[in-house]
Design a protein around this motif. Structure first.
Motif, PDB file in Angstrom:
ATOM      1  N   GLU A   1     -55.182  -8.348  44.186  1.00  0.00           N
ATOM      2  CA  GLU A   1     -54.893  -8.475  45.615  1.00  0.00           C
ATOM      3  C   GLU A   1     -53.391  -8.336  45.807  1.00  0.00           C
ATOM      4  O   GLU A   1     -52.618  -9.207  45.399  1.00  0.00           O
ATOM      5  N   ALA A   2     -52.988  -7.225  46.432  1.00  0.00           N
ATOM      6  CA  ALA A   2     -51.567  -6.928  46.616  1.00  0.00           C
ATOM      7  C   ALA A   2     -50.935  -7.883  47.620  1.00  0.00           C
ATOM      8  O   ALA A   2     -51.574  -8.316  48.582  1.00  0.00           O
ATOM      9  N   VAL A   3     -49.678  -8.214  47.367  1.00  0.00           N
ATOM     10  CA  VAL A   3     -48.902  -9.024  48.298  1.00  0.00           C
ATOM     11  C   VAL A   3     -48.204  -8.077  49.257  1.00  0.00           C
ATOM     12  O   VAL A   3     -47.503  -7.152  48.850  1.00  0.00           O
ATOM     13  N   GLY A   4     -48.400  -8.284  50.552  1.00  0.00           N
ATOM     14  CA  GLY A   4     -47.860  -7.376  51.547  1.00  0.00           C
ATOM     15  C   GLY A   4     -46.360  -7.510  51.726  1.00  0.00           C
ATOM     16  O   GLY A   4     -45.790  -8.590  51.571  1.00  0.00           O
TER      17      GLY A   4
ATOM     18  N   GLU B   1     -40.148 -10.819  41.976  1.00  0.00           N
ATOM     19  CA  GLU B   1     -41.089 -11.386  42.942  1.00  0.00           C
ATOM     20  C   GLU B   1     -42.509 -10.901  42.670  1.00  0.00           C
ATOM     21  O   GLU B   1     -42.730  -9.827  42.086  1.00  0.00           O
ATOM     22  N   VAL B   2     -43.489 -11.696  43.112  1.00  0.00           N
ATOM     23  CA  VAL B   2     -44.906 -11.356  42.886  1.00  0.00           C
ATOM     24  C   VAL B   2     -45.279 -10.114  43.694  1.00  0.00           C
ATOM     25  O   VAL B   2     -45.047 -10.049  44.907  1.00  0.00           O
ATOM     26  N   MET B   3     -45.863  -9.135  43.005  1.00  0.00           N
ATOM     27  CA  MET B   3     -46.308  -7.908  43.643  1.00  0.00           C
ATOM     28  C   MET B   3     -47.804  -7.959  43.962  1.00  0.00           C
ATOM     29  O   MET B   3     -48.277  -7.380  44.937  1.00  0.00           O
ATOM     30  N   ALA B   4     -48.566  -8.672  43.113  1.00  0.00           N
ATOM     31  CA  ALA B   4     -50.007  -8.777  43.331  1.00  0.00           C
ATOM     32  C   ALA B   4     -50.534 -10.029  42.652  1.00  0.00           C
ATOM     33  O   ALA B   4     -49.988 -10.481  41.633  1.00  0.00           O
TER      34      ALA B   4
END
Length: 278
Positions: A262-265, A245-248
């Motif tokens: 930009e980090a994914v929360g 999964e996308v982390m940022a």
């Protein structure tokens, strides 16, 4: 919406028909859209006579630069569509439409894309006189144009852009007569100016491009700041193992090349985890 291109004109390397959706999408940022006199078939054709060399993004950028050279305007737009397996459902064919804008004044290159399952390549073998009405209705003919070719893949007697029954019947007769097995193949013409579903996907890509152009770089203030990549490996919310999964999201400027992460929360769902859900 910010209108950073107010008073400027973008030349589009495309066949007539596609520019209308781009004109509507890009008007909010101030760009006027005109068609450049560019033979886009030299970059590749859907029917395979001219193979595409390079990725869709590379080809779209070459088209944009060709539009600048042909028109004399300093903004060019190129588009390229491709069909292939959906990234998360490989047995389903997806239509991916790429738009690349080149601003020669500031040395900026930005790209956006949209994907859809609505546009499907369809084809079937046919013999002269065969009834095609149910199939034609299913593919959306005549709004969706057709191509007819010999069933034995002979490069002769290929007819494109068929939009009426009489022309279709004549094309089938010619192609079947040129084929060793006496059959023709009728298929959807996927060139965007003859494919309504593709134009809808291009319009969606145009909206994404307009939204990107309205966002300025926090460093140099050039319009077009947007996503240029992603970092994978978001940890599983149950066990902490890295997932796909996308982390940022990596945001970048097409002019000064500055990037920002930009980090994914939040953690990833355990259903995506190779340990919890092998």
């Amino acid at each position: 919406m910010d209108r950073p291109f107010a008073g400027r004109t973008a030349a589009v390397a495309t066949k007539h028909g596609k520019e209308a959706v781009l004109r509507a999408a890009l008007e909010p940022v101030g760009l006027a859209v005109v068609v450049a006199d560019v033979d886009t078939d030299r970059f590749g054709t859907f029917t395979g006579e001219v193979p595409r060399k390079g990725s869709p993004h590379e080809v779209a950028e070459r088209k944009a630069r060709a539009a600048i050279a042909a028109s004399g305007h300093d903004v060019g737009i190129g588009s390229e569509g491709s069909f292939g397996p959906h990234p998360s459902a490989p047995f389903v064919t997806a239509d991916v439409e790429v738009l690349v804008l080149v601003d020669a004044r500031v040395g900026m290159v930005v790209a956006e894309e949209a994907m859809s399952l609505a546009t499907a390549a369809a084809g079937r073998p046919v013999v002269p006189g065969e009834e095609l009405a149910p199939w034609l209705e299913r593919v959306g003919f005549p709004s969706q144009a057709l191509i007819c070719r010999p069933a034995d893949a002979s490069p002769r007697c290929i007819t494109k852009g068929i939009v009426d029954r009489s022309a279709l019947e004549q094309a089938v007769a010619r192609a079947a007569g040129a084929s060793r097995d006496g059959r023709a193949v009728v298929e959807t013409d996927l060139r965007a100016h003859l494919c309504p579903t593709r134009r809808a996907v291009i319009a969606a890509a145009g909206d994404r491009l307009a939204a990107r152009l309205a966002r300025r770089c926090p460093v140099c203030s050039t319009p077009g700041f947007g996503q240029v990549g992603v970092e994978l490996g978001r940890p599983c919310g149950r066990c902490g193992v890295a997932t796909s999964e996308v982390m940022a999201t990596v945001m970048g400027c097409g002019a000064c090349r500055q990037t920002r992460r930009e980090a994914v929360g939040g953690p990833a769902d355990p259903s995506c985890c190779p340990w919890c859900n092998p």
